[in-house]
Structure formats: C-alpha cells, structure tokens
Write a protein that holds these residues in place. Structure first.
Motif, PDB file in Angstrom:
ATOM      1  N   LEU A   1       0.719  14.736   6.690  1.00 14.48           N
ATOM      2  CA  LEU A   1       1.849  14.262   7.484  1.00 14.48           C
ATOM      3  C   LEU A   1       2.519  15.424   8.222  1.00 14.48           C
ATOM      4  O   LEU A   1       2.866  15.306   9.399  1.00 14.48           O
ATOM      5  CB  LEU A   1       2.856  13.570   6.561  1.00 14.48           C
ATOM      6  CG  LEU A   1       3.669  12.447   7.186  1.00 14.48           C
ATOM      7  CD1 LEU A   1       2.794  11.279   7.562  1.00 14.48           C
ATOM      8  CD2 LEU A   1       4.745  11.962   6.240  1.00 14.48           C
ATOM      9  N   GLN A   2       2.677  16.551   7.528  1.00 15.47           N
ATOM     10  CA  GLN A   2       3.254  17.727   8.193  1.00 15.47           C
ATOM     11  C   GLN A   2       2.327  18.233   9.295  1.00 15.47           C
ATOM     12  O   GLN A   2       2.780  18.644  10.363  1.00 15.47           O
ATOM     13  CB  GLN A   2       3.518  18.843   7.183  1.00 15.47           C
ATOM     14  CG  GLN A   2       4.642  18.525   6.216  1.00 15.47           C
ATOM     15  CD  GLN A   2       4.850  19.640   5.192  1.00 15.47           C
ATOM     16  OE1 GLN A   2       5.372  20.694   5.494  1.00 15.47           O
ATOM     17  NE2 GLN A   2       4.431  19.396   3.955  1.00 15.47           N
TER      18      GLN A   2
ATOM     19  N   TRP B   1      -0.148   2.920   7.273  1.00 15.59           N
ATOM     20  CA  TRP B   1       0.439   3.050   5.941  1.00 15.59           C
ATOM     21  C   TRP B   1       1.884   2.555   5.957  1.00 15.59           C
ATOM     22  O   TRP B   1       2.317   1.797   5.090  1.00 15.59           O
ATOM     23  CB  TRP B   1       0.374   4.515   5.511  1.00 15.59           C
ATOM     24  CG  TRP B   1       0.783   4.791   4.104  1.00 15.59           C
ATOM     25  CD1 TRP B   1       1.992   4.550   3.519  1.00 15.59           C
ATOM     26  CD2 TRP B   1      -0.036   5.375   3.089  1.00 15.59           C
ATOM     27  NE1 TRP B   1       1.974   4.967   2.213  1.00 15.59           N
ATOM     28  CE2 TRP B   1       0.743   5.474   1.925  1.00 15.59           C
ATOM     29  CE3 TRP B   1      -1.343   5.854   3.068  1.00 15.59           C
ATOM     30  CZ2 TRP B   1       0.260   6.020   0.743  1.00 15.59           C
ATOM     31  CZ3 TRP B   1      -1.816   6.394   1.889  1.00 15.59           C
ATOM     32  CH2 TRP B   1      -1.038   6.472   0.749  1.00 15.59           C
TER      33      TRP B   1
ATOM     34  N   TYR C   1      -5.985   3.551  -1.606  1.00 19.30           N
ATOM     35  CA  TYR C   1      -5.018   4.379  -2.329  1.00 19.30           C
ATOM     36  C   TYR C   1      -5.291   4.330  -3.833  1.00 19.30           C
ATOM     37  O   TYR C   1      -5.389   5.363  -4.492  1.00 19.30           O
ATOM     38  CB  TYR C   1      -3.586   3.939  -2.006  1.00 19.30           C
ATOM     39  CG  TYR C   1      -2.558   4.551  -2.922  1.00 19.30           C
ATOM     40  CD1 TYR C   1      -2.301   5.922  -2.867  1.00 19.30           C
ATOM     41  CD2 TYR C   1      -1.892   3.791  -3.880  1.00 19.30           C
ATOM     42  CE1 TYR C   1      -1.390   6.503  -3.737  1.00 19.30           C
ATOM     43  CE2 TYR C   1      -0.978   4.358  -4.748  1.00 19.30           C
ATOM     44  CZ  TYR C   1      -0.731   5.713  -4.677  1.00 19.30           C
ATOM     45  OH  TYR C   1       0.163   6.284  -5.542  1.00 19.30           O
TER      46      TYR C   1
ATOM     47  N   ILE D   1      -1.385  13.919   1.070  1.00 18.38           N
ATOM     48  CA  ILE D   1      -0.704  13.056   2.044  1.00 18.38           C
ATOM     49  C   ILE D   1       0.419  13.826   2.738  1.00 18.38           C
ATOM     50  O   ILE D   1       0.565  13.772   3.965  1.00 18.38           O
ATOM     51  CB  ILE D   1      -0.132  11.808   1.334  1.00 18.38           C
ATOM     52  CG1 ILE D   1      -1.256  10.938   0.760  1.00 18.38           C
ATOM     53  CG2 ILE D   1       0.744  10.994   2.285  1.00 18.38           C
ATOM     54  CD1 ILE D   1      -0.776   9.943  -0.308  1.00 18.38           C
ATOM     55  N   GLY D   2       1.219  14.547   1.946  1.00 19.48           N
ATOM     56  CA  GLY D   2       2.369  15.269   2.496  1.00 19.48           C
ATOM     57  C   GLY D   2       1.964  16.393   3.431  1.00 19.48           C
ATOM     58  O   GLY D   2       2.665  16.683   4.406  1.00 19.48           O
ATOM     59  N   LEU D   3       0.824  17.032   3.164  1.00 20.56           N
ATOM     60  CA  LEU D   3       0.340  18.083   4.064  1.00 20.56           C
ATOM     61  C   LEU D   3      -0.262  17.468   5.322  1.00 20.56           C
ATOM     62  O   LEU D   3      -0.064  17.995   6.428  1.00 20.56           O
ATOM     63  CB  LEU D   3      -0.669  18.978   3.340  1.00 20.56           C
ATOM     64  CG  LEU D   3      -0.056  19.871   2.242  1.00 20.56           C
ATOM     65  CD1 LEU D   3      -1.144  20.483   1.365  1.00 20.56           C
ATOM     66  CD2 LEU D   3       0.827  20.960   2.846  1.00 20.56           C
TER      67      LEU D   3
ATOM     68  N   VAL E   1       0.256  16.462  11.076  1.00 20.38           N
ATOM     69  CA  VAL E   1       0.334  15.532  12.207  1.00 20.38           C
ATOM     70  C   VAL E   1       1.591  15.815  13.025  1.00 20.38           C
ATOM     71  O   VAL E   1       1.575  15.822  14.259  1.00 20.38           O
ATOM     72  CB  VAL E   1       0.341  14.070  11.697  1.00 20.38           C
ATOM     73  CG1 VAL E   1       0.781  13.105  12.774  1.00 20.38           C
ATOM     74  CG2 VAL E   1      -1.035  13.683  11.167  1.00 20.38           C
TER      75      VAL E   1
ATOM     76  N   LEU F   1      -2.493  13.614  -4.813  1.00 20.79           N
ATOM     77  CA  LEU F   1      -2.423  12.736  -3.640  1.00 20.79           C
ATOM     78  C   LEU F   1      -1.173  13.033  -2.816  1.00 20.79           C
ATOM     79  O   LEU F   1      -1.211  13.001  -1.584  1.00 20.79           O
ATOM     80  CB  LEU F   1      -2.459  11.263  -4.062  1.00 20.79           C
ATOM     81  CG  LEU F   1      -3.798  10.779  -4.612  1.00 20.79           C
ATOM     82  CD1 LEU F   1      -3.688   9.326  -5.085  1.00 20.79           C
ATOM     83  CD2 LEU F   1      -4.895  10.873  -3.551  1.00 20.79           C
ATOM     84  N   ALA F   2      -0.055  13.329  -3.497  1.00 20.04           N
ATOM     85  CA  ALA F   2       1.184  13.671  -2.781  1.00 20.04           C
ATOM     86  C   ALA F   2       0.964  14.913  -1.911  1.00 20.04           C
ATOM     87  O   ALA F   2       1.366  14.947  -0.750  1.00 20.04           O
ATOM     88  CB  ALA F   2       2.330  13.907  -3.753  1.00 20.04           C
ATOM     89  N   LEU F   3       0.301  15.928  -2.474  1.00 24.49           N
ATOM     90  CA  LEU F   3       0.034  17.138  -1.694  1.00 24.49           C
ATOM     91  C   LEU F   3      -0.843  16.808  -0.496  1.00 24.49           C
ATOM     92  O   LEU F   3      -0.558  17.226   0.629  1.00 24.49           O
ATOM     93  CB  LEU F   3      -0.642  18.199  -2.567  1.00 24.49           C
ATOM     94  CG  LEU F   3       0.270  18.905  -3.571  1.00 24.49           C
ATOM     95  CD1 LEU F   3      -0.541  19.823  -4.477  1.00 24.49           C
ATOM     96  CD2 LEU F   3       1.361  19.712  -2.859  1.00 24.49           C
TER      97      LEU F   3
ATOM     98  N   ARG G   1      -1.465  11.636  -9.044  1.00 28.55           N
ATOM     99  CA  ARG G   1      -0.463  11.277  -8.029  1.00 28.55           C
ATOM    100  C   ARG G   1       0.128  12.522  -7.372  1.00 28.55           C
ATOM    101  O   ARG G   1       0.506  12.489  -6.206  1.00 28.55           O
ATOM    102  CB  ARG G   1       0.636  10.408  -8.657  1.00 28.55           C
ATOM    103  CG  ARG G   1       0.166   8.982  -8.946  1.00 28.55           C
ATOM    104  CD  ARG G   1       1.318   8.077  -9.386  1.00 28.55           C
ATOM    105  NE  ARG G   1       1.800   8.398 -10.709  1.00 28.55           N
ATOM    106  CZ  ARG G   1       1.458   7.747 -11.834  1.00 28.55           C
ATOM    107  NH1 ARG G   1       0.629   6.718 -11.780  1.00 28.55           N
ATOM    108  NH2 ARG G   1       1.929   8.131 -12.989  1.00 28.55           N
ATOM    109  N   THR G   2       0.189  13.632  -8.128  1.00 28.58           N
ATOM    110  CA  THR G   2       0.684  14.899  -7.563  1.00 28.58           C
ATOM    111  C   THR G   2      -0.323  15.433  -6.535  1.00 28.58           C
ATOM    112  O   THR G   2       0.067  15.884  -5.448  1.00 28.58           O
ATOM    113  CB  THR G   2       0.932  15.929  -8.683  1.00 28.58           C
ATOM    114  OG1 THR G   2       1.807  15.357  -9.654  1.00 28.58           O
ATOM    115  CG2 THR G   2       1.532  17.207  -8.131  1.00 28.58           C
TER     116      THR G   2
ATOM    117  N   LEU H   1      -1.570   6.908   9.242  1.00 28.45           N
ATOM    118  CA  LEU H   1      -0.206   7.011   8.720  1.00 28.45           C
ATOM    119  C   LEU H   1       0.654   5.859   9.230  1.00 28.45           C
ATOM    120  O   LEU H   1       1.475   5.303   8.490  1.00 28.45           O
ATOM    121  CB  LEU H   1       0.395   8.354   9.109  1.00 28.45           C
ATOM    122  CG  LEU H   1      -0.301   9.544   8.445  1.00 28.45           C
ATOM    123  CD1 LEU H   1       0.143  10.845   9.095  1.00 28.45           C
ATOM    124  CD2 LEU H   1      -0.012   9.573   6.955  1.00 28.45           C
TER     125      LEU H   1
END
Lengths: 198, 198
Positions: free
Chosen positions: B167-168, B109, B126, B163-165, B170, B159-161, B156-157, B106
């Motif tokens: 990150l949370q 990134w 990516y 990546i976003g999960l 971490v 990948l967003a899930l 992309r949705t 991250l």
C-alpha cells in the motif's frame, strides 16, 4: 450550545459517514448525503464546496484526535519501546472508535493512485506519520533503548504493520481480536529493535 | 499459437489492466475497456459476463503465478526463516512485475467492505494466504528453526507487512526502495521469531 448552522454542519458530517461506510466513497452522491441528513443541496453546498472537502474534514478530525492521543502517550512513556507498545494499544481502540471511517479512508488511499488531487491529500498525513516515527526511533537510539537501526526503515515497517492490520480488520472483522493482534505484532517488531539490557 | 478467440480474450484482459490502473476499477466502464481493446461490446460479453468476472481472472492469474513462485522457494529453502526472507524478495519483484494490478487489487479490497459479493471473492485468497503462512510457521516451530510463537498471530503479522508495504509502495513509489524495504522489514520480524542457535 451549537448554533443552527453548526448543527447543520455536524448533521451533514454524521450523515456522510453513514453513507460512505454503507456505499463507499466513489458510489456516494451529494444527493444521498442530503437525503440521509435531511438537508437541502443548497445547505450542503453552503457548508462544503465538494464531497471531497467534506471527506477531508472527517479525515482531519479523526487524525487530529489520533495525534493528541499519541502525544499523550509520548508524554507518559519516556522509553520509546514502551511508547510504541502503548501506541499499538491505541490503534486497537481505533478499530472500535472509527469503524465507519476506515473503509472510506482506505478507499481514498487507493483512489490516490490514479487521481493526483487525491494523492496530494493522502500523501501529506502519510509523510507526517513517517516523519513522526522516524524521529521517535531516532530518539530511542540516542536514548539507548533501541539498537542502531535505520530509523526511516523501521518507521515504514511500523506504518506497514498499522496499515496492513487495519486493512485485515476491515476485511475480516471477526477473523481475529485485532486490538490484541496489533499490540502483539508491534511487540514482535520491538523485540527485534530494542537494545538488550546491559 | 493462439486462435482468434483466445487473442481477443487476452486483448480484453490487457486493455482492462490499462484502464483499471488509469481510472480505477469503480470508475472504469465496459465501454472504456472495449474502446481501449478495439473490440465490440458483443465480443466483450461473449468472453466476460461482467466487469467483475474479468477482474477476477486478472487477479487469479496473478495469484497463481505468485503461488508457483512461493512453492518453488519453499522447495529450495527447507529452513523456514530463509524461505520467509526469499519470499520477501519475491514480493519485491511483485512491485516491478505487477505495478498495474496493485492499485486495482487494493481498490477491490476496500470495495469488499461494503459489497458482500466482492467480499466473498477477496476473503478467499486472504484466508488461503493466512492458512499458508500459519502452516509454514508451524513447520518452522516443529523443525526447531522458530520459537514456539502463535502461528496464526505471526501469519497475520507477515500479511500485515506484505499488505502495508504494498500500500505504501502504491501511494509513494519514489519514497523508498520498496523491494529492499520489504526484505528488511521481513528480516526484522524473522529476528524476533527465529530460534537462537544452540
């Protein structure tokens, strides 16, 4: 009219945003920010005890603006599914308005994983947004517009979409219309959780 | 049996992971990694011309393992909705297996946003994953298990899930059962896009 001290304060904030966005937070020094702002180190430390204090003020200003906008949407759209979709449109505007902040915020987020002081700072707004959306989803369930989903689980899913789309937008700004993508991604989630019309 | 050079190579990789996870990528020096590995700087530069080369090898090893596992799931589950849900379970395992890599990935990134050389390195995997999921969604639409959605938008949705999960997870490892959360978040998305049984 701002007095001279307020002008200097704002000049340092504006310069920091330029320097952070250009070089990253970790690689930026107080000297770099002073050079960009055209102020002395003495003036800098009069306004901000540390580089981190300065960053936090930038972050808090940004989040406070976002909170006001979300609250305005909540007042206007009583139905939770519609409120969520309009908040997604707001996120779309964030790409335009706060382009410079985002990489810095994300850098700060990753620094939180190995710096307990930074972690304390980042976890607070994260928990606040998680609580906000959990409560919003609960209201939707109680109001009959959402299915009886797990509110905290859906809140973390919403935050994942927001964070994961921001991260992709930062990495690949030309790769998609991120404002439109954000709206449509949130709509996909809303389709799953909204109560079908009786 | 590894020969001595291979053992040294691996020892440096293992040490780098410890140091990166502890101090962050930007703040870690080659000296720190050598001290952790118990090797000389000469040995380090014999194996890795730069700190970035080393990180890229860690990243590529991790992504190659993930690719093999995703391919195995694709072979086992012909129906795209089921394949997506099993891939979400795989992501859940990633939290356990690759805990040390994630903050570093991250961090890398976010560095990509202000370093064109790093950007080149991060954008390639990516785009590869974006293409992979776009193609998977297309197969689901053609096979009749998914609605006629926009494949790139859904990719992309997804990948967003992911990546976003991550990150949370971490930021707040104790905040949720992230493996279970990931599976359920992907299930919410799958509910929206799957073709209803005729």
């Amino acid at each position: 009219m701002q007095n001279r001290s307020q002008q200097t304060h704002q000049k340092i904030l504006d310069a920091a945003l330029v320097v952070f966005a250009r070089d990253g937070y970790a690689a930026s020094s107080v000297n770099d920010i002073c050079a960009e702002a055209g102020v002395s180190k003495g003036a800098f430390f009069h306004h901000f005890p540390t580089k981190q204090t300065l960053f936090l003020e930038l972050l808090e200003t940004w989040l406070a603006t976002l909170d006001l906008q979300m609250e305005a949407i909540r007042q206007e759209y009583q139905a939770v599914p519609q409120a969520l979709i309009h908040m997604a449109e707001l996120m779309g505007n964030v790409y335009q308005a706060a382009g410079g902040y985002l990489p810095v915020f994300l850098e700060f987020w990753t620094q939180a994983s190995h710096d307990p002081a930074v972690w304390q700072v980042v976890i607070a707004p994260y928990h606040r947004y998680q609580g906000y959306f959990t409560s919003l989803i609960q209201q939707g369930i109680q109001g009959g517009t959402l299915k009886p989903v797990d509110p905290a689980l859906v809140s973390r899913t919403l935050l994942a979409l927001a964070i994961g789309l921001l991260l992709q937008g930062v990495l690949d700004p030309e790769g998609a219309d991120w404002a439109n993508q954000t709206r449509q991604s949130i709509e996909l989630l809303v389709i799953s959780i909204q109560q079908e019309a009786a």
